[in-house]
Design an enzyme around this catalytic site. Structure first.
Site, PDB file in Angstrom:
ATOM      1  N   HIS A  34      -7.580  -9.681   3.329  1.00 54.87           N
ATOM      2  CA  HIS A  34      -8.105  -9.734   4.686  1.00 54.87           C
ATOM      3  C   HIS A  34      -8.929 -11.016   4.796  1.00 54.87           C
ATOM      4  O   HIS A  34      -9.802 -11.275   3.964  1.00 54.87           O
ATOM      5  CB  HIS A  34      -8.965  -8.510   4.993  1.00 54.87           C
ATOM      6  CG  HIS A  34      -8.196  -7.226   5.014  1.00 54.87           C
ATOM      7  ND1 HIS A  34      -7.322  -6.918   6.028  1.00 54.87           N
ATOM      8  CD2 HIS A  34      -8.162  -6.184   4.146  1.00 54.87           C
ATOM      9  CE1 HIS A  34      -6.782  -5.724   5.797  1.00 54.87           C
ATOM     10  NE2 HIS A  34      -7.262  -5.268   4.657  1.00 54.87           N
TER      11      HIS A  34
ATOM     12  N   HIS B 170       0.068  -8.371   2.583  1.00 52.62           N
ATOM     13  CA  HIS B 170       0.233  -7.312   1.583  1.00 52.62           C
ATOM     14  C   HIS B 170       1.430  -7.676   0.715  1.00 52.62           C
ATOM     15  O   HIS B 170       2.442  -8.169   1.208  1.00 52.62           O
ATOM     16  CB  HIS B 170       0.473  -5.965   2.276  1.00 52.62           C
ATOM     17  CG  HIS B 170       1.123  -4.936   1.399  1.00 52.62           C
ATOM     18  ND1 HIS B 170       2.458  -4.607   1.504  1.00 52.62           N
ATOM     19  CD2 HIS B 170       0.631  -4.176   0.394  1.00 52.62           C
ATOM     20  CE1 HIS B 170       2.755  -3.685   0.617  1.00 52.62           C
ATOM     21  NE2 HIS B 170       1.672  -3.402  -0.081  1.00 52.62           N
TER      22      HIS B 170
ATOM     23  N   ASN C  80       3.431  -6.108  -3.069  1.00 52.64           N
ATOM     24  CA  ASN C  80       3.421  -5.334  -4.306  1.00 52.64           C
ATOM     25  C   ASN C  80       4.794  -5.371  -4.947  1.00 52.64           C
ATOM     26  O   ASN C  80       5.815  -5.534  -4.272  1.00 52.64           O
ATOM     27  CB  ASN C  80       2.956  -3.897  -4.071  1.00 52.64           C
ATOM     28  CG  ASN C  80       4.048  -2.997  -3.523  1.00 52.64           C
ATOM     29  OD1 ASN C  80       4.873  -2.481  -4.264  1.00 52.64           O
ATOM     30  ND2 ASN C  80       4.064  -2.832  -2.213  1.00 52.64           N
TER      31      ASN C  80
ATOM     32  N   ARG D 188       6.768  -3.284  -8.401  1.00 49.89           N
ATOM     33  CA  ARG D 188       6.545  -2.183  -9.331  1.00 49.89           C
ATOM     34  C   ARG D 188       7.836  -1.829 -10.058  1.00 49.89           C
ATOM     35  O   ARG D 188       8.938  -2.063  -9.565  1.00 49.89           O
ATOM     36  CB  ARG D 188       6.021  -0.959  -8.581  1.00 49.89           C
ATOM     37  CG  ARG D 188       6.937  -0.509  -7.453  1.00 49.89           C
ATOM     38  CD  ARG D 188       6.264   0.507  -6.546  1.00 49.89           C
ATOM     39  NE  ARG D 188       7.139   0.900  -5.439  1.00 49.89           N
ATOM     40  CZ  ARG D 188       7.228   0.251  -4.298  1.00 49.89           C
ATOM     41  NH1 ARG D 188       6.473  -0.816  -4.099  1.00 49.89           N
ATOM     42  NH2 ARG D 188       8.054   0.652  -3.347  1.00 49.89           N
TER      43      ARG D 188
ATOM     44  N   GLY E 109      -5.078   8.045  -9.735  1.00 49.56           N
ATOM     45  CA  GLY E 109      -5.417   6.634  -9.865  1.00 49.56           C
ATOM     46  C   GLY E 109      -6.876   6.359  -9.551  1.00 49.56           C
ATOM     47  O   GLY E 109      -7.637   7.251  -9.146  1.00 49.56           O
TER      48      GLY E 109
END
Length: 279
Positions: free
Chosen positions: A107, A117, A119, A121, A263
């Site tokens: 941000h 954003h 990601n 995985r 998590g």
């Protein structure tokens, strides 16, 4: 937690990507005359069974350009509990899992610099697959930045499969949508999941997505970070951030996965903006 060769290779690359991204973001802060840096906090996860379940590192920086940026890496394993296993690809018959990845949300202080954003995985249940993506979230969209971001992602996708970019772009458009507001969260990007074409091919593609992000986003930040802005621009950014928070708390699957698997709460919720309004 012992890792096989594929799991170890994926973890090592995600951690190396984290280091390169953080170094680039710190360099941008230095260019703006800031001495901000990342604070890194390691965390350990305990599986509900009581066995060690891996852990990760949460990195957060608050600076002059990056009002708040979080970069998480985690490598966890254990057993999915109850009905949640039925919602995870390949876990219905075998609830044991392994997951490693990187997750990033930025941000920005200047409303003309888009939030972002990203990601990537790698998950192992009864199946093995990669997922991830990147999407741009400008409070005040600029067509040139949107085009640059998408063109860089398409250039990463096309060598692996010419059908990837249109398919994964549409997936991002469908996923990053706020039904109760009937608006998209941002200007999109790509999103992919359950990629099962063989470890080597899918790992190569996932690396290409990470490299594309590292290419495109710092360039866009440097292009916009010195532009002047008004109090009205900031107010518009804070209102837009409210929509971002709504999506992440109500619809985001990554948030749910993190909470359901024990998590680190601070790492899971680092995606929330530092200031938002609902006027």
């Amino acid at each position: 937690m012992e890792l096989d060769d594929q799991q170890a290779a994926a973890r090592a690359w995600f951690e190396a990507l984290r280091d390169r991204i953080c170094a680039e973001f710190v360099a941008i802060e230095r260019e703006a005359g800031s001495d901000a840096g990342f604070d890194y906090i390691a965390w350990d996860r305990v599986d509900p069974s009581g066995l060690p379940g891996g852990g990760g590192v949460r990195g957060v920086m608050k600076g002059r350009v990056f009002e708040k940026v979080g970069v998480n890496v985690s490598t966890v394993g254990g057993t999915f509990e109850g009905d949640f296993a039925k919602t995870i690809h390949g876990a219905a018959d075998n609830p044991q899992f392994f997951a490693t990845g990187i997750s990033l949300v930025a941000h920005m202080a200047n409303p003309h610099v888009p939030a972002v954003h990203m990601n990537c995985r790698f998950l192992v249940t009864a199946k093995r697959w990669f997922g991830g993506g990147a999407d741009l979230n400008p409070p005040l969209p600029i067509a040139a930045d949107t085009a640059d971001f998408h063109a860089t992602l398409q250039a990463a996708c096309d060598p692996h499969d010419p059908g990837y970019y249109p398919r994964f772009k549409q997936w991002a458009d469908d996923y990053f949508y706020i039904p109760h507001r009937q608006v998209h969260r941002g200007v999109g990007g790509i999103f992919f999941d359950h990629l099962e074409n063989g470890f080597d091919a899918d790992f190569a593609f996932t690396r290409a997505v990470g490299e594309a992000f590292l290419d495109a986003y710092p360039r866009i930040v440097r292009r916009r970070m010195h532009e002047p802005f008004t109090a009205a621009d900031t107010a518009a950014m804070h209102a837009w951030r409210g929509r971002y928070a709504e999506f992440n708390l109500v619809y985001d699957r990554g948030t749910l996965f993190g909470l359901k698997t024990g998590g680190n709460i601070d790492a899971i919720l680092m995606s929330l903006p530092p200031v938002a309004t609902w006027d």
